[in-house]
Scaffold this motif. Structure first.
Motif, PDB file in Angstrom:
ATOM      1  N   ALA A  83       6.923 -10.103  -0.248  1.00 37.25           N
ATOM      2  CA  ALA A  83       5.683  -8.928  -0.560  1.00 37.25           C
ATOM      3  C   ALA A  83       4.828  -9.667   0.113  1.00 37.25           C
ATOM      4  O   ALA A  83       3.182  -8.746   0.229  1.00 37.25           O
ATOM      5  N   GLY A  84       5.124 -10.309   1.304  1.00 38.91           N
ATOM      6  CA  GLY A  84       3.886 -10.998   2.491  1.00 38.91           C
ATOM      7  C   GLY A  84       2.843  -9.623   3.072  1.00 38.91           C
ATOM      8  O   GLY A  84       3.653  -8.817   3.571  1.00 38.91           O
ATOM      9  N   ILE A  88       4.947  -6.267   4.501  1.00 37.19           N
ATOM     10  CA  ILE A  88       4.017  -4.743   4.202  1.00 37.19           C
ATOM     11  C   ILE A  88       4.150  -4.106   4.500  1.00 37.19           C
ATOM     12  O   ILE A  88       4.052  -2.743   5.072  1.00 37.19           O
ATOM     13  N   ALA A  89       3.346  -4.658   6.208  1.00 33.60           N
ATOM     14  CA  ALA A  89       3.087  -3.595   7.555  1.00 33.60           C
ATOM     15  C   ALA A  89       4.715  -3.162   8.153  1.00 33.60           C
ATOM     16  O   ALA A  89       4.559  -1.817   8.197  1.00 33.60           O
ATOM     17  N   ALA A  99       0.112   1.177   9.954  1.00 34.24           N
ATOM     18  CA  ALA A  99      -0.084   0.358   9.103  1.00 34.24           C
ATOM     19  C   ALA A  99      -1.799  -0.601   9.896  1.00 34.24           C
ATOM     20  O   ALA A  99      -2.068  -0.798  11.004  1.00 34.24           O
ATOM     21  N   PRO A 100      -2.264  -1.067   8.534  1.00 31.44           N
ATOM     22  CA  PRO A 100      -3.750  -1.294   9.489  1.00 31.44           C
ATOM     23  C   PRO A 100      -2.684  -3.066   9.745  1.00 31.44           C
ATOM     24  O   PRO A 100      -2.045  -3.306   9.415  1.00 31.44           O
ATOM     25  N   SER A 103      -5.057  -8.505   8.428  1.00 32.70           N
ATOM     26  CA  SER A 103      -5.885  -8.870   7.403  1.00 32.70           C
ATOM     27  C   SER A 103      -6.679  -7.736   6.686  1.00 32.70           C
ATOM     28  O   SER A 103      -7.029  -8.658   5.847  1.00 32.70           O
ATOM     29  N   THR A 104      -6.249  -6.598   7.225  1.00 40.86           N
ATOM     30  CA  THR A 104      -6.928  -5.475   6.083  1.00 40.86           C
ATOM     31  C   THR A 104      -6.122  -5.495   4.428  1.00 40.86           C
ATOM     32  O   THR A 104      -6.501  -5.513   3.686  1.00 40.86           O
ATOM     33  N   ILE A 105      -4.752  -5.609   4.965  1.00 44.12           N
ATOM     34  CA  ILE A 105      -3.795  -5.553   4.100  1.00 44.12           C
ATOM     35  C   ILE A 105      -3.724  -6.483   2.931  1.00 44.12           C
ATOM     36  O   ILE A 105      -4.066  -6.477   1.816  1.00 44.12           O
ATOM     37  N   ARG A 106      -4.448  -7.640   3.700  1.00 43.36           N
ATOM     38  CA  ARG A 106      -4.471  -8.810   2.084  1.00 43.36           C
ATOM     39  C   ARG A 106      -5.779  -8.851   1.814  1.00 43.36           C
ATOM     40  O   ARG A 106      -6.154  -8.980   0.530  1.00 43.36           O
TER      41      ARG A 106
END
Length: 395
Positions: A83-84, A88-89, A99-100, A103-106
């Motif tokens: 689920a990193g 996710i992207a 998909a952002p 780094s934005t997802i993090r």
């Protein structure tokens, strides 16, 4: 008071003309007219500097995407899946969403409290990483333990392509034997073609070199001109990819009801293999899936001998029966290969192409029979022996 307020008030009070104010305060006449328009519309507050940020930004993460990032994190984690941010992207793009960046997802995950802080790890750049340049250049293999619902311990045997991380085979055994290694290996070859080399540890199912001999797997590799590579004892980092893979596999299994039987576990493993190969983007593969990576490049192959230059092999692991024969099914019809009773009980590997079969003893590595394929006959004699009745045929 700001310069903008001073200059506008002086113009409004009639102390300065627009032209004189422009010269005295170093502002253009056009900008002064803009300030005057703001004053008439908004008063003195309209003279403060306005933000230059655009009214809308296509890069801004929408609430829908932000919520979906959090949902995917929770959903994938509960299913025992990776689920990193990269994964996710990938799922966002599969769903047709923009998909952002990772780094934005993090940041979204951190803000939502979905990331558990961990001690600082050794930087990836400090590791000496090896990766095969092409599919089938190297296959890694190892097995790991897993308990059934009644705590019966079984073993899961895996074959993994080093270049693509594609999971070629994932099977349950009780326990893994040398015969299982040969059988699953040959099944992989039937499906994916032979590899140029294998990489395993020094377990007895893979090598007997420390006992001064060869086992069935080693004779199989020699017969197919496949290079055997073994990791250094007490140095599991050599098989690092498959060691990490075992962690992924067990995390996935732990998120599901414990299988009651080996057959139920095999069903779970088949489901896992399909997901792992086609629905799990890999960070080391630039976000591609193992299946896509495996299919993207020409495959490597064994080199050196005429045998491995044939276009296609059907490979099978078997034993010579008590009557000196081996049953062999071809095109829906059963045939019998003549081997000889002097070889009864021997473990063999059968290499079959369109025209003939070659039977190799896995006790010695020698060719003990060749048979010409004749679809019209049910018995194919051993071409390595002269025609006629042999003394062992009377026993």
């Amino acid at each position: 008071m700001s310069k903008h307020r001073v200059v506008v008030l002086k113009i409004i009070a009639g102390q300065l003309t627009v032209t004189a104010a422009a010269c005295e305060y170093g502002l253009s006449r056009q900008y002064l007219h803009v300030l005057l328009a703001r004053y008439r519309k908004e008063g003195l507050d309209g003279l403060e500097p306005h933000s230059r940020a655009p009214l809308t930004s296509p890069q801004t993460t929408t609430t829908r995407v932000r919520d979906r990032v959090i949902e995917l994190r929770q959903q994938l984690t509960s299913n025992g899946l990776d689920a990193g941010p990269v994964t996710i992207a990938w799922h966002l793009r599969e769903e047709g969403l923009r998909a952002p960046s990772t780094s934005t997802i993090r940041r979204i995950l951190h803000t939502a409290g979905l990331v558990t802080p961990e001690p600082r790890k050794r930087p990836r750049s400090s590791y000496l990483r090896f990766e095969a340049a092409r599919p089938n250049e190297t296959w890694q293999s190892d097995f790991t333990h897993w308990p059934l619902a009644d705590d019966t311990d079984v073993e899961i045997l895996n074959w993994l392509d080093d270049h693509s991380r594609k999971l070629l085979s994932c099977t349950v055994h009780h326990p893994v034997t040398g015969d299982d290694v040969v059988t699953t290996f040959l099944t992989c070859i039937d499906t994916h073609g032979p590899p140029a080399s294998t990489l395993t540890d020094n377990g007895r199912v893979y090598t007997a070199r420390h006992g001064g001999g060869r086992n069935a797997f080693e004779y199989t590799l020699a017969a197919l001109s496949i290079v055997q590579k073994n990791g250094s004892p007490n140095h599991p980092q050599t098989q690092g990819k498959i060691e990490r893979f075992h962690q992924t596999l067990k995390r996935w299994l732990a998120a599901r009801p414990r299988a009651r039987t080996a057959a139920e576990l095999q069903t779970q493993l088949d489901e896992f293999r399909e997901h792992y190969n086609t629905r799990r983007p890999h960070r080391a593969l630039d976000g591609r899936t193992p299946a896509d990576t495996y299919a993207a490049s020409p495959k490597a192959a064994p080199t050196g001998t005429p045998d491995t230059d044939r276009t296609h092999y059907r490979l099978r692991y078997d034993h010579v029966a008590a009557d000196g024969k081996i049953s062999f099914r071809r095109a829906g019809r059963m045939h019998h290969l003549g081997i000889g009773t002097t070889h009864r009980g021997k473990r063999v590997i059968i290499l079959a192409d369109e025209h003939s079969t070659t039977v190799i003893s896995l006790n010695t590595g020698e060719i003990i029979a060749t048979n010409t394929i004749d679809p019209s006959k049910s018995y194919w004699r051993n071409n390595e022996r002269e025609p006629g009745r042999w003394p062992d045929s009377l026993s």
